[in-house]
Write an enzyme that holds these catalytic residues in place. Structure first.
Site, PDB file in Angstrom:
ATOM      1  CB  ALA A 154      -0.929  -0.006   1.207  1.00  0.00           C
ATOM      2  CE1 TYR A 155       5.973   5.109   2.860  1.00  0.00           C
ATOM      3  CE2 TYR A 155       7.319   3.850   1.334  1.00  0.00           C
ATOM      4  CZ  TYR A 155       7.149   4.946   2.158  1.00  0.00           C
ATOM      5  OH  TYR A 155       8.158   5.865   2.274  1.00  0.00           O
TER       6      TYR A 155
END
Length: 252
Positions: A156-157
């Site tokens: 997600a980062y």
């Protein structure tokens, strides 16, 4: 120093530690009046006192990158303090819980979106409005080496940082005619508190990052701040829309 930012007002998010704190000290030594922003102002006030003690100009403002109203208020405060804004280093970020794609929670995705993408988007638009009123300026966004390739440990980062690269390029094209330059940097492994937290969650990650970095070590926060300094300065006057690797060759 070389006075690369003399006479400029520069707003810095994530300024209480790591790359942001190093940038605050460096930019002030290079002549900028810096406005430091982070969630907690206690650590910021210590940096402000240090900069002022050395003869520099600095102020602290509270900012929560997950809250658009807080971001706009912090940028607005910079304008109130100085009457203009010449540069912005959007460096604040949140790390996700390390783990594979299938275990990444909805909450992780939502926080990554709120802080690492929407927070920058909101900051950029507020900063650009101030810069536009003053005839232009320069913005630098801190992305990540993880935005430029698959990122299995931090999916997600990495995804939100890749989206940040895209909006950085779009803003550069959109605002160029208004005298606003927008660039990004993609640091590799850097010795910050964020990496310490990752190491605590995934023991051995620092050793693995170092082993895959051709220069054979982690970066110091100041080395990343130096790249942002150049992009914010008039020496980079013909540079916009660039996403600059600052990674010791790890992404080559």
């Amino acid at each position: 120093m070389t006075d690369m930012l003399t006479g400029k007002v520069v707003f810095i998010t994530g300024a209480s530690r790591g790359i942001g704190a190093a940038a605050a000290r460096l930019f002030a030594r290079e002549g900028a009046a810096v406005v430091l922003a982070a969630r907690g102002t206690g650590a910021l006030e210590k940096i402000v006192a240090e900069i002022r003690g050395a003869g520099g100009a600095a102020d602290a403002v509270a900012l929560d990158l997950a809250d658009p109203a807080s971001i706009r208020a912090a940028v607005g405060r910079a304008g109130e303090l100085h009457g203009r804004l010449d540069g912005a280093f959007n460096n604040g970020a949140a790390i996700q819980q390390p783990g594979p794609l299938e275990t990444t929670s909805d909450e992780d995705v939502e926080r990554q979106f709120a802080v690492n993408f929407r927070g920058h988007w909101t900051a950029m638009t507020a900063e650009a409005a101030l810069m536009r009123a003053g005839g232009g300026g320069a913005i630098v966004n801190t992305s990540s080496i993880g935005s430029r390739r698959a990122n299995p440990a931090l999916p997600a980062y990495g995804a939100m940082k890749r989206a940040l690269d895209s909006i950085t390029e779009t803003a550069a094209v959109t605002w160029a005619a208004q005298g606003i330059r927008v660039n990004g940097i993609t640091p590799g492994g850097t010795a910050t508190e964020m990496i310490d937290a990752w190491e605590a969650a995934t023991p051995g990650i620092v050793q693995r990052i170092t082993a895959t970095t051709p220069m054979g070590r982690m970066a110091e926060p100041r080395e990343i701040a130096e790249a942002a300094l150049w992009l914010l300065s008039d020496r980079a006057s013909w540079v916009t829309g660039a996403v600059l690797p600052v990674d010791g060759g790890a992404g080559a």
